[in-house]
Design an enzyme around this catalytic site. Structure first.
Site, mmCIF file in Angstrom:
data_model
loop_
_atom_site.group_PDB
_atom_site.id
_atom_site.type_symbol
_atom_site.label_atom_id
_atom_site.label_comp_id
_atom_site.label_asym_id
_atom_site.label_seq_id
_atom_site.Cartn_x
_atom_site.Cartn_y
_atom_site.Cartn_z
ATOM 1 N N ASP A 154 0.816 -1.215 0.000
ATOM 2 C CA ASP A 154 0.000 0.000 0.000
ATOM 3 C C ASP A 154 0.849 1.264 0.000
ATOM 4 O O ASP A 154 2.069 1.206 0.179
ATOM 5 C CB ASP A 154 -0.963 0.006 1.203
ATOM 6 C CG ASP A 154 -0.297 -0.473 2.499
ATOM 7 O OD1 ASP A 154 0.937 -0.368 2.591
ATOM 8 O OD2 ASP A 154 -1.014 -0.935 3.392
ATOM 9 N N ASN A 163 -7.659 -3.251 13.943
ATOM 10 C CA ASN A 163 -9.026 -3.521 13.480
ATOM 11 C C ASN A 163 -9.086 -4.741 12.550
ATOM 12 O O ASN A 163 -10.111 -5.000 11.932
ATOM 13 C CB ASN A 163 -9.592 -2.291 12.755
ATOM 14 C CG ASN A 163 -8.798 -1.936 11.502
ATOM 15 O OD1 ASN A 163 -7.813 -2.601 11.180
ATOM 16 N ND2 ASN A 163 -9.209 -0.900 10.805
ATOM 17 N N HIS A 176 -7.232 -5.213 9.786
ATOM 18 C CA HIS A 176 -6.949 -4.982 8.359
ATOM 19 C C HIS A 176 -5.657 -5.677 7.934
ATOM 20 O O HIS A 176 -4.768 -5.943 8.754
ATOM 21 C CB HIS A 176 -6.945 -3.483 8.010
ATOM 22 C CG HIS A 176 -5.791 -2.683 8.513
ATOM 23 N ND1 HIS A 176 -5.850 -1.321 8.699
ATOM 24 C CD2 HIS A 176 -4.518 -3.036 8.864
ATOM 25 C CE1 HIS A 176 -4.692 -0.878 9.129
ATOM 26 N NE2 HIS A 176 -3.854 -1.896 9.234
ATOM 27 N N GLU A 219 -9.535 -2.326 4.834
ATOM 28 C CA GLU A 219 -10.194 -2.010 6.100
ATOM 29 C C GLU A 219 -11.471 -2.838 6.269
ATOM 30 O O GLU A 219 -12.028 -3.325 5.276
ATOM 31 C CB GLU A 219 -10.545 -0.513 6.125
ATOM 32 C CG GLU A 219 -9.336 0.420 6.025
ATOM 33 C CD GLU A 219 -8.532 0.515 7.324
ATOM 34 O OE1 GLU A 219 -8.380 -0.505 8.026
ATOM 35 O OE2 GLU A 219 -8.027 1.611 7.627
HETATM 36 P P1 PGA Z 1 1.953 -1.773 12.600
HETATM 37 O O1 PGA Z 1 0.778 -1.793 11.538
HETATM 38 O O2 PGA Z 1 2.953 -2.775 12.143
HETATM 39 O O3 PGA Z 1 2.489 -0.388 12.572
HETATM 40 O O4 PGA Z 1 1.322 -2.142 13.905
HETATM 41 C C1 PGA Z 1 0.371 -3.019 11.041
HETATM 42 C C2 PGA Z 1 -0.777 -2.808 10.080
HETATM 43 O O5 PGA Z 1 -1.507 -1.817 10.246
HETATM 44 O O6 PGA Z 1 -0.943 -3.641 9.182
#
Ligand code: PGA
Length: 241
Positions: free
Chosen positions: A67, A136, A138, A143
């Site tokens: 992304d 959450n 994702h 999302e």
């Molecule tokens: P993080 O994010 O590694 O910064 O916890 C993971 C994600 O949102 O996929």
């Protein structure tokens, strides 16, 4: 699905790195799917170390990022293009022509998304996809939603995602609210998935993803359908399993 629980972040990172190292050694010309965020930083550090020790050669590998934020210039130090350079690509012998990251600045977002999917398909799909997981649930920036989005698409980020990302920005107003993310299809079509999670704040998302119903409201739950998933957790992220 293989679930590996390690004592701490460092051990998690080393174990995940050993999976990626094997992939690069066995298939130097493989297609590696890359994730960003705090979770894979230790993994990238291990891979850089292995490269610097002369144990890995990335020159034939191809890279696709999951992304990129919308409307952040790649030179912006919060863009994922910048993150990948700073934490990985600038320290290994990656061929710049084989690095693929969605163009968050593209004027025609739909065309950019179609181009990205076509590019992934042209390379025969992803061999090993590295994944983190959001609080959450994702994956990439897919999302929670009423349905799974198969294709690369523009997404409006969840409030919880914006909140989680805020730690990297000096003010809330600077945190991007939109992104381009690889869709669920190329992720699920990857030959191997390697999901990492650490910390207590991921424990519930991990439990729901691995043990809960498969549903688009918890996007990572779709991994239960994949035939070759390696999950590497630290003890805190695994505590609800
Ligand atoms: P993080 O994010 O590694 O910064 O916890 C993971 C994600 O949102 O996929």
């Amino acid at each position: 699905m293989r679930i590996i629980v390690k004592e701490n972040y460092e051990e998690m990172s080393k174990t995940a790195a050993s999976v990626v190292k094997s992939q690069i050694v066995l298939h130097p010309d493989c297609v590696l799917g890359c994730a960003t965020g705090g979770t894979p930083l230790g993994l990238y550090r291990e891979l850089v170390k292995a490269y610097q020790n002369g144990d890995l050669d990335f020159s034939e590998a191809c890279f696709f990022n999951l992304d990129e934020y919308r409307d952040l210039d790649p030179a912006n130090n919060q863009s994922y293009a910048h993150y990948m350079k700073e934490n990985f690509f600038d320290h290994i012998n990656a061929d710049p022509d084989r690095i693929h990251i969605p163009d968050g600045m593209a004027e025609d977002v739909d065309a950019e998304c179609r181009r990205y999917d076509a590019d992934i398909a042209r390379h025969g799909g992803i061999d090993l996809q590295i994944l983190g997981i959001g609080v959450n649930g994702h994956i990439g920036f897919n999302e929670p939603n009423a349905h799974f989005c198969p294709d690369t698409h523009k997404v409006v980020l969840d409030d919880s995602t914006i909140e989680a990302n805020a730690r990297y920005f000096s003010s809330m107003a600077e945190v991007p609210t939109e992104a381009i993310t690889m869709g669920i299809r190329p992720i699920l079509q990857s030959k191997t998935l390697l999901l990492l999670a650490n910390g207590e704040n991921k424990a519930e998302a991990v439990r729901s993803a691995l043990r809960g119903p498969i549903c688009p409201e918890l996007p990572a739950s779709i991994l239960q359908l994949h035939p070759n998933v390696i999950i590497v957790l630290d003890r805190e992220a695994a505590r609800n399993l």
